[in-house]
Design an enzyme around this catalytic site. Structure first.
Site, PDB file in Angstrom:
ATOM      1  N   LYS A  53      51.589   2.422   5.907  1.00 45.25           N
ATOM      2  CA  LYS A  53      52.982   2.778   6.265  1.00 45.25           C
ATOM      3  C   LYS A  53      53.077   4.202   5.373  1.00 45.25           C
ATOM      4  CE  LYS A  53      55.413  -1.394   7.324  1.00 45.25           C
ATOM      5  NZ  LYS A  53      56.105  -2.508   6.793  1.00 45.25           N
ATOM      6  N   GLN A  97      59.424  -4.380   1.355  1.00 48.94           N
ATOM      7  CA  GLN A  97      58.572  -5.045   2.149  1.00 48.94           C
ATOM      8  C   GLN A  97      58.766  -6.570   1.835  1.00 48.94           C
ATOM      9  OE1 GLN A  97      55.973  -3.671   3.911  1.00 48.94           O
ATOM     10  NE2 GLN A  97      55.726  -5.695   4.668  1.00 48.94           N
ATOM     11  N   ASP A 120      64.298  -0.053   8.759  1.00 45.80           N
ATOM     12  CA  ASP A 120      63.884  -1.312   9.397  1.00 45.80           C
ATOM     13  C   ASP A 120      64.786  -1.823  10.433  1.00 45.80           C
ATOM     14  OD1 ASP A 120      61.453  -2.175   8.766  1.00 45.80           O
ATOM     15  OD2 ASP A 120      61.818  -2.942   6.858  1.00 45.80           O
TER      16      ASP A 120
END
Ligand code: NAP
Length: 287
Positions: A53, A97, A120
């Site tokens: 990412k 994460q 997200d």
């Protein structure tokens, strides 16, 4: 029949080229989209996702800030870090994460992220906005899947979509997004009886289970579009999806590979959401 492959890798590449131009244009107006990533612990899979990412951010002209903390961090300390990022002007997206260690509530973490920075798309406010068809940050994997289907001009309206898997991050939202596109959606899961009856009637079959060879050609209607979300490691250590590629390729009209399918699109939609967040913040296209 031999299916046409929908390459997520190729689509991601062209989308990222466009994004690079967009971040360059934004920079001229003094805007640099910023993504903050928090990684807790040393899980190798999480570390490699976060690294990918960050690399993608750098290549696209997005500022990425990484905070790697040990598993000894308390829930309160982590929530404080998120609150500080919520207030940071240069940060437009916050990603923690997952999974997190057991002593930290994922629910609390997700709900602490400012919904306007929830790139997200996991915050209940964004999920509610998505469900009601409002402008929202769409969860990256489902968003990427819809983009892959649209990239081939595949008609979604009125089509029977069967989603195998009903997780909060893939199955449920991808069905919802396709319902928003006027598909007729059926969900299958571990309690579904006679699942093959459903999968064989799918015009578009989305498989997000996490088991190698879960779906084979025999489960697929001739000419169906098949999207393989699964990421598994087989006995030889090779990455494989949930769909038996060789037999599915003989039945499907379109098929996504693993690797090089849904995976690269997931990260791409994260970049997209971060840029969008920066634009929304500066009223460059209304929220
Ligand atoms: P998950 O949370 O483990 O959910 C799996 C789903 O599969 C559940 O809904 C489960 O049903 C269903 N299932 C399990 N066994 C089944 C069976 N025998 N018959 C029918 N349904 C069954 O997984 P996830 O997070 O959605 O991920 C699914 C796969 O996609 C994994 O391989 C993951 O690594 C991959 N993934 C890939 C990406 C990407 O970017 N490429 C992103 C996310 C996930 P129940 O709800 O009834 O238990």
């Amino acid at each position: 029949m031999s299916a046409e492959i929908i390459s997520g890798k190729e689509l991601a590449k062209s989308k990222r080229e466009e994004m690079k131009k967009e971040t360059a244009r934004l920079k001229e107006s003094g805007i640099v989209p910023g993504l903050a990533v928090i990684l807790v612990g040393e899980d190798p899979a999480s570390q490699s996702y976060v690294k990918a990412k960050q690399k993608a951010c750098e290549e696209t002209g997005i500022l990425s800030e990484m905070d790697h903390v040990t598993t000894s961090i308390s829930e309160e300390e982590l929530l404080t870090k998120i609150e500080n990022l919520n207030k940071a002007d240069h940060i437009h997206g916050i990603l923690v994460q997952l999974p997190l260690p057991d002593h930290i509530s994922e629910k609390k973490v997700i709900e602490t992220i400012d919904p306007e920075k929830d790139v997200d798309g996991f915050h209940p406010i964004n999920i509610g906005r998505m469900m009601t068809g409002q402008q929202a940050f769409l969860p990256c994997t489902p968003f990427g899947i819809v983009e892959m289907i649209k990239s081939k001009n595949i008609d979604i309206q009125g089509k029977h979509v069967v989603v195998v898997g009903r997780s909060n991050i893939v199955g449920k939202p991808v069905g919802q997004l396709l319902l928003n596109e006027h598909a007729t959606v059926t969900y299958c899961h571990s309690r579904t009886k006679n699942m093959q009856e459903y999968t064989r009637s799918a015009d578009i079959l989305i498989v997000a289970v996490g088991r190698e060879h879960f779906i084979a050609g025999d489960d697929i209607k001739e000419g169906a579009v098949v999207i393989d979300v699964g990421v598994n490691r087989n006995k030889e250590g090779k990455l494989t999806g949930d769909v038996d590629f060789a037999s599915a390729e003989q039945k499907a009209s379109y098929l996504t590979p693993v690797p090089g399918g849904v995976g690269p699109m997931t990260i791409t939609m994260l970049l997209h959401n971060t840029i969008l967040s920066a634009k929304w913040k500066h009223n460059l296209n209304g929220f």
